[in-house]
Write an enzyme that holds these catalytic residues in place. Structure first.
Site, mmCIF file in Angstrom:
data_model
loop_
_atom_site.group_PDB
_atom_site.id
_atom_site.type_symbol
_atom_site.label_atom_id
_atom_site.label_comp_id
_atom_site.label_asym_id
_atom_site.label_seq_id
_atom_site.Cartn_x
_atom_site.Cartn_y
_atom_site.Cartn_z
ATOM 1 N N LYS A 70 -68.698 52.433 -37.371
ATOM 2 C CA LYS A 70 -68.072 51.871 -36.169
ATOM 3 C C LYS A 70 -68.092 52.950 -35.087
ATOM 4 C CE LYS A 70 -66.062 47.997 -35.968
ATOM 5 N NZ LYS A 70 -66.889 46.774 -36.056
ATOM 6 N N THR A 75 -68.215 47.912 -41.233
ATOM 7 C CA THR A 75 -67.783 48.746 -40.099
ATOM 8 C C THR A 75 -66.373 48.354 -39.668
ATOM 9 O OG1 THR A 75 -68.694 47.364 -38.331
ATOM 10 C CG2 THR A 75 -70.187 48.975 -39.337
ATOM 11 N N HIS A 125 -76.005 72.902 -7.803
ATOM 12 C CA HIS A 125 -76.457 73.702 -6.663
ATOM 13 C C HIS A 125 -75.553 73.508 -5.451
ATOM 14 C CE1 HIS A 125 -80.040 74.475 -8.960
ATOM 15 N NE2 HIS A 125 -80.343 73.191 -9.011
ATOM 16 N N ARG A 148 -74.388 83.984 -4.111
ATOM 17 C CA ARG A 148 -74.429 82.521 -4.006
ATOM 18 C C ARG A 148 -73.220 81.939 -4.739
ATOM 19 N NH1 ARG A 148 -78.820 80.310 -8.583
ATOM 20 N NH2 ARG A 148 -77.809 81.368 -10.312
ATOM 21 N N GLN A 152 -78.752 81.265 -16.783
ATOM 22 C CA GLN A 152 -79.171 81.602 -18.150
ATOM 23 C C GLN A 152 -78.435 82.851 -18.629
ATOM 24 O OE1 GLN A 152 -81.178 80.611 -15.647
ATOM 25 N NE2 GLN A 152 -83.094 79.739 -16.389
#
Ligand SMILES: O=c1[nH]c(=O)c2[nH]c(=O)[nH]c2[nH]1
Length: 300
Positions: free
Chosen positions: A15, A60, A249, A178, A221
């Site tokens: 389920k 289920t 961004h 940034r 990263q």
């Protein structure tokens, strides 16, 4: 062309997304636990697929009812413990069930403040992050993943991105300052399923987010590697970390047409496309468990 015999491959069933709200009302100060639970069983279900023989099929609907009954009988507590209890019930209670995949999302609620006082039984949904867990059982082989999704974080400085190759299609300017923003999806695998999950979950979550804040980022990263490394270096009970982070961004708006400068103050928060940065980290020498991660939807 001869057609070969058809073979049933891997299969699981259960389920999906059982919506469970448990109110604990032992005192006038109620507690509320709100989860979405998925149960999926694996085992000897070939006859159902190939011959429509349901003798082995734990319906289920029964699985859903078990979720609700266990919430009443045992309470919920940590989502990891709740799923481990359900998993043991199905695997130990039905010979044909050899394992399964059990998933829970936790929807957090805060108490509503009335005149500066937390209300006894009125709540407001919080939007910080959605805690998640996956329990993967294959007979006595048990793995627990904990994690969260949707933790949106932003640094207004302390992030650079430069030194990347430039070719005929490169227009992105290099930057030494940034905005770095992402919505963190994090998963980690506990080395052993016997963990005080309620105590340890916030420690790992807070360490991931604190590392996002503290690392002077040279790339998203770089940031996510440091986030995972921080956990593996300080949490001996965590064996593996996986992170999936969209780069949300923030584009500096050109205000020159209006005779204005823009010293990193006004940004367009772009919706899409977005960079999607993902990484998996483990300790050298530790055997990864790819079959467990294969059960985590939408990840590397
Ligand atoms: O942190 C980043 N990693 C990238 O790989 C990348 N690519 C890009 O255009 N901007 C960024 N930022």
């Amino acid at each position: 062309m001869a057609v070969g015999d058809v073979v049933l491959g891997t299969n699981q069933y259960g389920k999906a997304e059982v919506r469970l709200v448990r109110v604990t009302r032992d005192t006038p100060v109620h507690e509320i636990e709100d989860l979405t639970v998925t149960t999926q069983l694996r085992g000897d279900f070939a006859a159902c697929h190939t011959a429509g023989d349901n003798a082995h099929v734990v319906a289920t609907d029964t699985q859903k009812n078990t979720v609700y009954a266990f919430a009443r009988q045992h309470g919920v507590g940590s989502p990891e413990r709740f799923l481990l209890r359900l998993a043991r019930h199905f695997v130990d209670g039905f010979e044909q069930v050899t394992g399964g995949r059990f998933v829970a999302d936790v929807h957090a609620w805060d108490r509503i403040a009335v005149d500066g006082q937390a209300h006894d039984h009125a709540f407001v949904r919080t939007g910080r992050e959605t805690r998640r867990t996956v329990v993967h059982v294959d007979r006595d082989d048990v793995h627990v993943l904990s994690g969260f999704t949707g933790a949106t974080v932003l640094k207004s400085t302390g992030s650079e991105f430069w030194g990347f190759p430039r070719d005929a299609y490169t227009t992105l300017p290099e930057t030494k300052d940034r905005v770095l923003a992402t919505s963190v999806t994090a998963w980690w695998r506990w080395a052993d399923p016997d963990v005080d999950f309620e105590a340890r979950y916030p420690v790992v979550r807070d360490l991931l987010l604190a590392t996002f804040a503290q690392v002077h980022s040279l790339a998203l990263q770089h940031t996510i590697y440091e986030m995972g490394r921080a956990v593996l270096e300080s949490c001996a009970d965590v064996a593996e970390v996986r992170l999936s982070c969209p780069n949300k961004h923030h584009l500096l708006v050109d205000l020159e047409p209006f005779g204005l400068d823009n010293p990193n103050e006004v940004f367009h928060a772009a919706d899409r496309p977005y960079g999607l940065i993902e990484a998996a980290l483990h300790r050298e020498g530790d055997a990864p468990v790819p079959h467990v991660w294969a059960s985590v939807p939408g990840f590397v």
